[in-house]
Design an enzyme around this catalytic site. Sequence first.
Site, PDB file in Angstrom:
ATOM      1  N   TYR A  98       0.844  -1.208   0.000  1.00  0.00           N
ATOM      2  CA  TYR A  98       0.000   0.000   0.000  1.00  0.00           C
ATOM      3  C   TYR A  98       0.874   1.251   0.000  1.00  0.00           C
ATOM      4  O   TYR A  98       0.671   2.171  -0.797  1.00  0.00           O
ATOM      5  CB  TYR A  98      -0.923  -0.031   1.222  1.00  0.00           C
ATOM      6  CG  TYR A  98      -1.915   1.110   1.283  1.00  0.00           C
ATOM      7  CD1 TYR A  98      -3.054   1.109   0.476  1.00  0.00           C
ATOM      8  CD2 TYR A  98      -1.740   2.180   2.157  1.00  0.00           C
ATOM      9  CE1 TYR A  98      -3.979   2.151   0.534  1.00  0.00           C
ATOM     10  CE2 TYR A  98      -2.652   3.228   2.223  1.00  0.00           C
ATOM     11  CZ  TYR A  98      -3.775   3.196   1.407  1.00  0.00           C
ATOM     12  OH  TYR A  98      -4.695   4.236   1.466  1.00  0.00           O
TER      13      TYR A  98
ATOM     14  N   LYS B  77       1.148   4.105  -2.915  1.00  0.00           N
ATOM     15  CA  LYS B  77       0.750   5.497  -2.680  1.00  0.00           C
ATOM     16  C   LYS B  77       1.946   6.447  -2.850  1.00  0.00           C
ATOM     17  O   LYS B  77       1.764   7.587  -3.277  1.00  0.00           O
ATOM     18  CB  LYS B  77       0.111   5.631  -1.292  1.00  0.00           C
ATOM     19  CG  LYS B  77      -1.232   4.904  -1.153  1.00  0.00           C
ATOM     20  CD  LYS B  77      -2.291   5.451  -2.109  1.00  0.00           C
ATOM     21  CE  LYS B  77      -3.677   4.865  -1.857  1.00  0.00           C
ATOM     22  NZ  LYS B  77      -4.698   5.393  -2.769  1.00  0.00           N
TER      23      LYS B  77
END
Length: 201
Positions: A152, A156
């Site tokens: 993640y 990002k």
Amino acid sequence: MDKSDAVAVVTGAARGIGRRICTELAARGYRVAANDLNAPDATVAELRSAGAEAIALPGDVSDEATVRTMVEAVMEEFGRTDVLVNNAGISTIVPAEETTLADWSRTLAVNLTGPFLTCREFGRAMLDQGSGSIVNVSSVAGLLGVGDRAAYNASKHGLVGLTRTLAAEWGGRGVRANAVCPGWVKTEMDESVHKHQKTAA
Ligand SMILES: NC(=O)c1ccc[n+]([C@@H]2O[C@H](COP(=O)([O-])OP(=O)(O)OC[C@H]3O[C@@H](n4cnc5c(N)ncnc54)[C@H](O)[C@@H]3O)[C@@H](O)[C@H]2O)c1
């Protein structure tokens, strides 16, 4: 251009932050194309009942052919795209050493490859128009290291890098690109994180 002619595309619009972005854009006079894995019919119905023009764009943002179909649908219905909000995302909460290649690949596909594809395809239409605004929904996890989120966080961070590149490349041609990096927002995604943390504790 009259504001009521402006068109916004929002991905991951069936619930959570994406659905709320759609209602805010509609309240500001945008015509809205709402994407999600399955057609976000409840979002579209809510927008229409508030008097806005809205269409559903079902499909996976990480699939190139699907994204091309999305662009065709928006151009056929509305003829232009002024705003693209890349909001669709998934969260994988697992220690780095236990992160499977499948989890890594899927998280990167949805959170980074998806926005790359939508930026490229809708961006072409914006470049042809000579105007447009892209907003990529990253996260504080795109700026900082947060434990148990290797895939993640990498996705990002990558999204921030993609956004900076597009801003440098397209800014002079009338197409702006910005990323937002929210902290905690109470949504269904957040509930699944807390469930996981309770299980892991
Ligand atoms: N909730 C938070 O605390 C928080 C904090 C920072 C950033 N964010 C980011 O904000 C965005 C929205 O988060 P949320 O909390 O509303 O999440 P959510 O899980 O409630 O909603 C995400 C939506 O994206 C859709 N989606 C998932 N994969 C997709 C795909 N491949 N193609 C199209 N749609 C897809 C889901 O079906 C869902 O409707 C995400 O990018 C997330 O990473 C959330």
